[in-house]
Design a protein around this motif. Sequence first.
Motif, short mmCIF file in Angstrom:
data_model
loop_
_atom_site.label_atom_id
_atom_site.label_comp_id
_atom_site.label_asym_id
_atom_site.label_seq_id
_atom_site.Cartn_x
_atom_site.Cartn_y
_atom_site.Cartn_z
N CYS A 42 0.85 -1.21 0.00
CA CYS A 42 0.00 0.00 0.00
C CYS A 42 0.88 1.25 0.00
CB CYS A 42 -0.91 -0.03 1.22
SG CYS A 42 -1.88 1.47 1.41
N LEU A 43 0.50 2.22 -0.82
CA LEU A 43 1.29 3.45 -0.94
C LEU A 43 0.84 4.52 0.05
CD1 LEU A 43 1.31 3.72 -4.85
CD2 LEU A 43 3.02 2.65 -3.37
N ASN A 44 -0.18 4.18 0.85
CA ASN A 44 -0.71 5.14 1.82
C ASN A 44 -1.02 6.48 1.13
OD1 ASN A 44 -1.51 5.97 4.34
ND2 ASN A 44 0.26 5.00 5.34
N LEU A 49 -8.07 6.66 -3.23
CA LEU A 49 -9.24 6.38 -4.07
C LEU A 49 -9.98 5.13 -3.58
CD1 LEU A 49 -7.72 7.17 -7.57
CD2 LEU A 49 -9.17 8.61 -6.14
N CYS A 50 -9.24 4.24 -2.93
CA CYS A 50 -9.87 3.01 -2.42
C CYS A 50 -11.02 3.34 -1.48
CB CYS A 50 -8.84 2.14 -1.71
SG CYS A 50 -7.94 3.04 -0.42
N ILE A 60 -9.28 2.81 4.79
CA ILE A 60 -8.48 1.68 4.30
C ILE A 60 -6.97 1.88 4.51
CG2 ILE A 60 -7.89 0.34 2.21
CD1 ILE A 60 -10.92 0.72 1.44
N PRO A 61 -6.37 3.00 4.03
CA PRO A 61 -4.92 3.11 4.21
C PRO A 61 -4.51 3.09 5.68
CG PRO A 61 -5.82 5.07 3.11
CD PRO A 61 -6.95 4.11 3.26
N CYS A 103 -8.10 1.25 -6.47
CA CYS A 103 -6.76 1.32 -5.86
C CYS A 103 -5.71 1.66 -6.93
CB CYS A 103 -6.44 -0.01 -5.19
SG CYS A 103 -4.71 -0.20 -4.75
N VAL A 104 -4.84 2.63 -6.65
CA VAL A 104 -3.87 3.08 -7.65
C VAL A 104 -2.85 2.00 -8.01
CG1 VAL A 104 -3.98 5.55 -7.20
CG2 VAL A 104 -2.41 4.15 -5.89
N ARG A 105 -2.59 1.08 -7.11
CA ARG A 105 -1.64 0.01 -7.45
C ARG A 105 -2.17 -0.82 -8.63
NH1 ARG A 105 2.85 -1.58 -4.38
NH2 ARG A 105 3.25 -2.59 -6.36
N VAL A 112 -3.91 -3.51 -4.26
CA VAL A 112 -3.63 -4.11 -2.95
C VAL A 112 -4.81 -5.04 -2.62
CG1 VAL A 112 -3.35 -3.61 -0.48
CG2 VAL A 112 -2.35 -2.06 -2.19
N ILE A 114 -7.13 -5.65 -0.55
CA ILE A 114 -7.77 -5.01 0.62
C ILE A 114 -8.71 -5.99 1.34
CG2 ILE A 114 -9.22 -3.07 1.35
CD1 ILE A 114 -8.25 -1.61 -1.26
FE1 SF4 Z 1 -3.27 1.87 -0.53
FE2 SF4 Z 1 -4.43 1.38 -2.93
FE3 SF4 Z 1 -5.75 2.74 -1.07
FE4 SF4 Z 1 -3.61 3.89 -2.26
S1 SF4 Z 1 -5.55 3.34 -3.26
S2 SF4 Z 1 -4.12 3.91 -0.07
S3 SF4 Z 1 -2.34 2.05 -2.56
S4 SF4 Z 1 -5.08 0.58 -0.91
#
Ligand code: SF4
Length: 466
Positions: A42-44, A49-50, A60-61, A103-105, A112, A114
């Motif tokens: 996770c990029l925190n 967006l998650c 979530i983060p 999620c941006v990943r 991620v 989640i």
């Molecule tokens: Fe972490 Fe993905 Fe949420 Fe960013 S979008 S905070 S990477 S779970």
Amino acid sequence: MPNMQKEKHPMPTRSPEERRSTFGEVALGYDEETAVSEAERCLNCRNPLCVKGCPVMIRIPDFIRKVSLRDFEGAYAIIHESSSLPAVCGRVCPQESQCEKTCVRGLKGESVAIGRLERFVADRHNAASSGQIEERTRISNGHKVAVVGSGPSGLTCAGDLNRLGYDVTIFEALHVAGGVLVYGIPEFRLPKEIVRKETDELIRNGVEIKTNTVIGKTMTVDELMEDGYEAVFIGSGAGLPRFMSIPGENLKGVYSANEYLTRVNLMKAYLPESDTPIRRAKRVAVVGGGNVAMDAARSALRMGAEEVSIVYRRGEAELPARKEEVEHAREEGIVFRLLTNPKEILGDEHGEVRAISCVEMELGEPDASGRRRPVEKKDSLFTLDVDTVIMAIGTSPNPLIKSTTEGLVTEKWGGIVADEDGRTSRPGVFAGGDAVTGAATVILAMGAGKKAAAAIDAYIKEKNAK
Ligand code: SF4
Ligand code: FAD
């Protein structure tokens, strides 16, 4: 530094060979090291967006960060602020179309995991507190609220109102609380022990659950109000099965998915010692392509069927079931007969199912739902030998409450008309979950229960302030 591994850590699962003959849970869950390593992906994000993709806006983060720091109870506390059933949601929520979709990943690899992390955190918390459910000291505010139905919407509404001091009674038609979580979703996807723990916790905290009580029959909504309940929340779900209206649907061996799954799950037909009557099917056709159809097909396989087919009138891309469930079903050997539509169920001289006749379909122009409309192919009729047909083409709300509650406005298809906060056309009567939206998801039902609890609190306070 985040872990830049592109793929999410895979979920350990039982082998397909083992799964075919057991109702034991398919997905086994992450261990601690895997969970921490996944959390480190996770990029925190500063603008996560998650969270926007989560219907109940779990932080979530923040919870994932706690997992990466091995503060698992801290992670649980964060999830629990927004979701009262995390062990359930971690298992059955369609994360791929919600939080994980945004999620941006996911832009340069896989999102991620989640949902898997949510499940890990909840399971770890439940294991640590096993058997010792913490009792809260609750001071009653002296106001009574009735909740009809003990599915995720009713349980959430009851839990929130109980925390606010209300004396809550849940009235449940079945003999066990939990709604679809106990009668529909099979043990191999959601162990019933998890749901029991959640309902036990509510009872310990002072919620009363009256089972075997059908509102609209045993007593009506008006009688509940005459009995001193100042508000009623209707979370009665959408348990009325739909059929196709094709010839042969009254033959012996035709089930609605709800009936079949209720017999298998709630009535425990899968246990060798069970005396619940159920057909020992050899060749099964399950009509439909959603989660319910996958659950029915995979249950039939575990009940000993030799061949189970999903018969669905659209294509692979249109299957409404979760991708993971479709993959699991395929691995287990379920046959997918896509672009296929039943025309008639054929019986033998004893009135028992012997076959289903179907036509092949092709996809035409998009219809009102935006999906390409399936069109019958000319001269494509064929017959499939089966001894059991399970209809899983949708459900709608049961009309019982509507027909016994004067002034309660409903949609043509049976859904109760309610505003964003669950207020219906009757003052003091609130509704949410599948009873309002039609068949949807666990998390949306929970969200509706939460909103209605806040609205009921405001309604009772305002009424008593006058
Ligand atoms: Fe972490 Fe993905 Fe949420 Fe960013 S979008 S905070 S990477 S779970
Ligand atoms: P329900 O869970 O339907 O609960 C309603 C309760 O009210 C029931 O216990 C019923 O007995 C009771 N009741 C009804 N009428 C009365 C009455 N008159 N008096 C007293 N009690 C009454 N969602 C997901 O998010 N992920 C999944 O993987 C998923 N899989 C599913 C698989 C199956 C087989 C099914 C059927 C559904 C699935 N869903 C899934 C959908 C999800 O379970 C529902 O959207 C959710 O349970 C709705 O919650 P609810 O509280 O509105 O109603």
